[in-house]
Enzyme design. Sequence first.
Site, PDB file in Angstrom:
ATOM      1  N   LYS A 176       0.851  -1.178   0.000  1.00 33.21           N
ATOM      2  CA  LYS A 176       0.000   0.000   0.000  1.00 33.21           C
ATOM      3  C   LYS A 176       0.889   1.231   0.000  1.00 33.21           C
ATOM      4  O   LYS A 176       1.723   1.408   0.893  1.00 33.21           O
ATOM      5  CB  LYS A 176      -0.904  -0.001   1.230  1.00 33.21           C
ATOM      6  CG  LYS A 176      -1.749   1.257   1.340  1.00 33.21           C
ATOM      7  CD  LYS A 176      -2.777   1.170   2.444  1.00 33.21           C
ATOM      8  CE  LYS A 176      -3.529   2.477   2.564  1.00 33.21           C
ATOM      9  NZ  LYS A 176      -4.569   2.427   3.589  1.00 33.21           N
TER      10      LYS A 176
ATOM     11  N   LYS B 164      -2.249  -1.489  -3.825  1.00 34.09           N
ATOM     12  CA  LYS B 164      -3.110  -0.314  -3.751  1.00 34.09           C
ATOM     13  C   LYS B 164      -2.281   0.958  -3.791  1.00 34.09           C
ATOM     14  O   LYS B 164      -1.291   1.032  -3.069  1.00 34.09           O
ATOM     15  CB  LYS B 164      -3.882  -0.387  -2.438  1.00 34.09           C
ATOM     16  CG  LYS B 164      -4.764   0.798  -2.143  1.00 34.09           C
ATOM     17  CD  LYS B 164      -5.326   0.687  -0.762  1.00 34.09           C
ATOM     18  CE  LYS B 164      -6.095   1.937  -0.460  1.00 34.09           C
ATOM     19  NZ  LYS B 164      -6.429   2.065   0.912  1.00 34.09           N
TER      20      LYS B 164
HETATM   21  C1  PBG Z   1      -7.206   3.721   5.456  1.00 38.72           C
HETATM   22  C2  PBG Z   1      -7.643   3.396   4.083  1.00 38.72           C
HETATM   23  C3  PBG Z   1      -7.503   4.262   3.001  1.00 38.72           C
HETATM   24  C4  PBG Z   1      -8.114   3.643   1.921  1.00 38.72           C
HETATM   25  C5  PBG Z   1      -8.594   2.405   2.349  1.00 38.72           C
HETATM   26  N1  PBG Z   1      -8.275   2.260   3.695  1.00 38.72           N
HETATM   27  C6  PBG Z   1      -6.939   5.644   2.935  1.00 38.72           C
HETATM   28  C7  PBG Z   1      -5.636   5.960   3.522  1.00 38.72           C
HETATM   29  O1  PBG Z   1      -4.779   5.106   3.718  1.00 38.72           O
HETATM   30  O2  PBG Z   1      -5.442   7.134   3.821  1.00 38.72           O
HETATM   31  C8  PBG Z   1      -8.208   4.276   0.570  1.00 38.72           C
HETATM   32  C9  PBG Z   1      -9.258   3.797  -0.331  1.00 38.72           C
HETATM   33  C10 PBG Z   1      -9.556   4.699  -1.472  1.00 38.72           C
HETATM   34  O3  PBG Z   1      -8.887   5.732  -1.702  1.00 38.72           O
HETATM   35  O4  PBG Z   1     -10.507   4.386  -2.211  1.00 38.72           O
HETATM   36  N2  PBG Z   1      -6.689   2.789   6.260  1.00 38.72           N
END
Ligand code: PBG
Length: 335
Positions: A206, A260
């Site tokens: 991520k 992601k």
């Molecule tokens: C937070 C989380 C995020 C997303 C999913 N879980 C955002 C972040 O890490 O700030 C993002 C999902 C998206 O942008 O559609 N734990």
Amino acid sequence: MSPVLKPAAAYPATRLRRPRAHAWSRALFAEVTLSPADFIWPLFVTEGTGERTPVSTMPGVERLSVDLVAEAAKEAESLGIPCIALFPHTPPERRTADGREALNPDNLTCRAIKAIKAAAPGIGVLTDVALDPYTTHGHDGLLSDDGRILNDETIEMLQGQALVQARAGADIIAPSDMMDGRVGAIRKVLEAGSFHDVQIMSYAAKYASAFYGPFRDAVGSGGFLKGDKKTYQMNPANADEALREVALDIAEGADSVMVKPGMPYLDVIARVKDAFNIPVFAYQVSGEYAMLETAAQAGLIERDRMIIEALTAFRRAGCSGILTYYARDAARLLG
Ligand code: PBG
């Protein structure tokens, strides 16, 4: 992936346009398929009943109250979508520095899990494990007085959060926090709690991405966020490191892994699939959705074709499935 073989015969014996000449032939020669069974549909949950509030940064996406989430799950099931992902829009008065609302067995996520299980027992429910929808500072972990994200202390909270979700009936626990060692720690408490069949899909690779902006608006954490997430989420420059993250998460007990965001990281998806040959998922995140959808709504790109093409790219890169805000629309198009 197989190497490109030298054609046995060159042009004109080999004409690669030949199989492209008819729709039936193009279908027959397709290397990958896309179906509603490939989708996980993320939904934003809000308080109230009969409540839908548009997410201004994600045209077409709404936060739904628990009763409407259950309705949406039924619809998803009838469209052949196998799984729903839940993200809570926690009321501001329930946010604290330590995010303890994450441990409340009656929080929005837990109520939504139960409502979905009652309304659509055949559909899977994936829940996000991280503290950001519950903290006053918008970070995924606990923040020290001097502004550091505390790894091991956060893990204890995440273990509790995962257990609360498993008890409410979650099928897949998806840690998105990027703390070191959290997958193993969560697997341990799930085993100890006899949740042997509750899966873990780790957000393994991520990235610290600008593409999450609209999501933070959707869960209401954006306005709160102090600083950035670069000390725990990955540097967009790194792909070798993604393989190390994935290797650790598999060793710690992840059943599947996620990359992601999605579209800007197709190379990472392909490398993970090549290196480990395990189930890999992509999250087509909020910023990707917002970018594609605003262009479509402005009439700049052909919406239906764009949706299918963007999602097919994930399958070609090696994904078993995709978390996508387009799940319902794409399932209808494919249906
Ligand atoms: C937070 C989380 C995020 C997303 C999913 N879980 C955002 C972040 O890490 O700030 C993002 C999902 C998206 O942008 O559609 N734990």
